[in-house]
Design a protein around this motif. Structure first.
Motif, short mmCIF file in Angstrom:
data_model
loop_
_atom_site.label_atom_id
_atom_site.label_comp_id
_atom_site.label_asym_id
_atom_site.label_seq_id
_atom_site.Cartn_x
_atom_site.Cartn_y
_atom_site.Cartn_z
N SER A 118 0.85 -1.19 0.00
CA SER A 118 0.00 0.00 0.00
C SER A 118 0.89 1.23 0.00
N ILE A 119 0.38 2.32 -0.56
CA ILE A 119 1.14 3.57 -0.54
C ILE A 119 1.42 4.01 0.90
N THR A 120 0.60 3.56 1.84
CA THR A 120 0.83 3.90 3.25
C THR A 120 2.13 3.30 3.78
N ASN A 121 2.65 2.28 3.11
CA ASN A 121 3.92 1.68 3.52
C ASN A 121 5.06 2.68 3.41
N TYR A 122 4.88 3.73 2.60
CA TYR A 122 5.92 4.75 2.43
C TYR A 122 6.20 5.48 3.74
N VAL A 123 5.19 5.55 4.60
CA VAL A 123 5.37 6.17 5.92
C VAL A 123 5.34 5.09 7.00
N CYS A 124 5.72 3.87 6.61
CA CYS A 124 5.82 2.74 7.54
C CYS A 124 4.51 2.52 8.29
N VAL A 165 -9.52 -7.33 -0.44
CA VAL A 165 -8.58 -6.79 0.54
C VAL A 165 -7.69 -5.73 -0.11
N SER A 166 -7.44 -5.88 -1.41
CA SER A 166 -6.70 -4.84 -2.13
C SER A 166 -7.52 -3.56 -2.21
N ASP A 167 -8.83 -3.71 -2.42
CA ASP A 167 -9.72 -2.53 -2.44
C ASP A 167 -9.59 -1.75 -1.14
N ILE A 168 -9.61 -2.49 -0.03
CA ILE A 168 -9.60 -1.84 1.28
C ILE A 168 -8.22 -1.28 1.61
N SER A 169 -7.19 -2.10 1.45
CA SER A 169 -5.86 -1.72 1.94
C SER A 169 -5.03 -0.93 0.95
N SER A 170 -5.08 -1.33 -0.32
CA SER A 170 -4.19 -0.73 -1.31
C SER A 170 -4.87 0.40 -2.09
N CYS A 171 -6.11 0.19 -2.51
CA CYS A 171 -6.84 1.24 -3.23
C CYS A 171 -7.52 2.21 -2.27
N GLY A 172 -7.81 1.74 -1.06
CA GLY A 172 -8.53 2.56 -0.08
C GLY A 172 -7.96 3.95 0.14
N THR A 256 -14.35 -2.68 -9.27
CA THR A 256 -12.96 -3.14 -9.14
C THR A 256 -12.86 -4.64 -9.42
N HIS A 257 -13.86 -5.40 -9.00
CA HIS A 257 -13.83 -6.84 -9.24
C HIS A 257 -13.97 -7.16 -10.73
N ALA A 258 -14.82 -6.42 -11.42
CA ALA A 258 -14.99 -6.65 -12.86
C ALA A 258 -13.68 -6.39 -13.60
N LYS A 259 -12.99 -5.31 -13.23
CA LYS A 259 -11.71 -5.00 -13.88
C LYS A 259 -10.66 -6.05 -13.51
N PHE A 260 -10.67 -6.50 -12.27
CA PHE A 260 -9.73 -7.52 -11.81
C PHE A 260 -9.89 -8.80 -12.63
N TYR A 261 -11.11 -9.30 -12.77
CA TYR A 261 -11.33 -10.55 -13.49
C TYR A 261 -11.03 -10.39 -14.98
N GLU A 262 -11.25 -9.20 -15.50
CA GLU A 262 -10.85 -8.92 -16.88
C GLU A 262 -9.33 -9.04 -17.02
N ASP A 263 -8.60 -8.49 -16.04
CA ASP A 263 -7.13 -8.56 -16.07
C ASP A 263 -6.64 -9.99 -15.87
N VAL A 264 -7.30 -10.75 -14.97
CA VAL A 264 -6.93 -12.16 -14.75
C VAL A 264 -7.04 -12.93 -16.06
N GLU A 265 -8.12 -12.69 -16.78
CA GLU A 265 -8.32 -13.39 -18.06
C GLU A 265 -7.24 -13.01 -19.07
N LYS A 266 -6.90 -11.72 -19.13
CA LYS A 266 -5.88 -11.28 -20.07
C LYS A 266 -4.51 -11.89 -19.72
N VAL A 267 -4.20 -11.96 -18.43
CA VAL A 267 -2.94 -12.57 -18.01
C VAL A 267 -2.91 -14.04 -18.41
#
Length: 274
Positions: A118-124, A165-172, A256-267
């Protein structure tokens, strides 16, 4: 421990800087490569001793731990670059959520894991979300989480919950920064308060709120009840918010889930066609 970084974009460079500034590692432990070498060279100029190499294979070769900080559709190319340079005991850590552990374990002959920073890791601060492959043993987990604990709170999750959990912690942080920005803009438009003053006040409010919800032991519901007096100004505003926001965050998570599953399929397709 020698650590390689492949990719020094926004999150790759954030992790490198955070690990160095927190004392988790010194620049001499780090070898980095990037598609745009000038980015990595600028980073190395700020942290003398950090080794910049022109190829992904060199970043992986001899490293105990390698962070893959790259875009989803770059994975197959990078894996092809490094698979001959890693050993069975090498730990490969992807920070890219749509790439599945099963794909990494199929294509790499070593230990693999995913970490969602998460970007919050920048400030530990904030969490690092850890998902482990079948070859990652208890000692490997301890080594990785020991490193991450310098900049975050490592939390082990199941891969099926990666997106939420990415929605909450990383995108939040971006979501709530957006809400704070709109709050400030409205305050300026409605009252003429200085934008810098309003931003400073709102930012300190958000910091204090976070502390109340963690160190202060308050739940979101209890915090609202402590501030809001029945029939008062805050209660009336919360009533409005609950009405206007009804369903908003459900739609956000579906998006966010729709975009995630779209990316999973592309990968998945990218792994098949190479």
């Amino acid at each position: 421990m020698k650590v390689g970084f492949i990719g020094t974009g926004s999150m790759g460079s954030l992790l490198i800087e955070s690990f160095i500034r927190s004392g988790a590692m010194n620049p001499g432990q780090i070898t980095a490569s990037s598609r745009t070498l000038s980015k990595t060279e600028r980073l190395a100029a700020s942290y003398p001793g950090l080794c910049v190499v022109p190829s992904n294979a060199e970043a992986a070769r001899g490293s105990d731990l390698v962070f893959l900080c790259i875009k989803p559709l770059d994975f197959k190319h990078v894996i092809d670059d490094i698979k001959a340079s890693v050993q069975p005991e090498t730990m490969i850590v992807s920070i890219t959520s749509p790439v599945l552990l099963a794909q990494l374990e199929e294509w790499l002959p070593c230990k693999v894991a995913k970490v969602i920073p998460s970007i919050t890791n920048y400030v530990c601060s904030g969490a690092s979300l850890c998902i482990y492959g079948s070859r990652f043993g208890p000692e490997d987990r301890d080594r990785l989480e020991g490193l991450l604990s310098h900049i975050s709170e490592p939390l082990c999750i199941e891969e099926k919950y990666t997106r939420v959990v990415s929605d909450i912690s990383s995108c939040g942080p971006a979501f709530f920064a957006c809400l704070l920005q709109r709050f400030v803009e409205a305050a300026v438009q409605e009252t003429g308060i200085d934008p810098d003053d309003a931003t400073a006040l709102a930012s300190q409010m958000l910091l204090g709120t976070g502390k109340l919800l963690t160190e202060g032991g308050l739940s979101p519901e209890l915090l609202q009840s402590r501030v809001s007096v029945p029939g008062g100004i805050t209660a009336e505003a919360i009533r409005l918010l609950n009405h206007e926001l009804d369903g908003t965050f459900n739609r956000l998570i579906r998006t966010t889930h729709a975009k995630f599953y779209e990316d999973v399929e592309k990968v998945g397709v990218s792994f098949l066609i190479h």
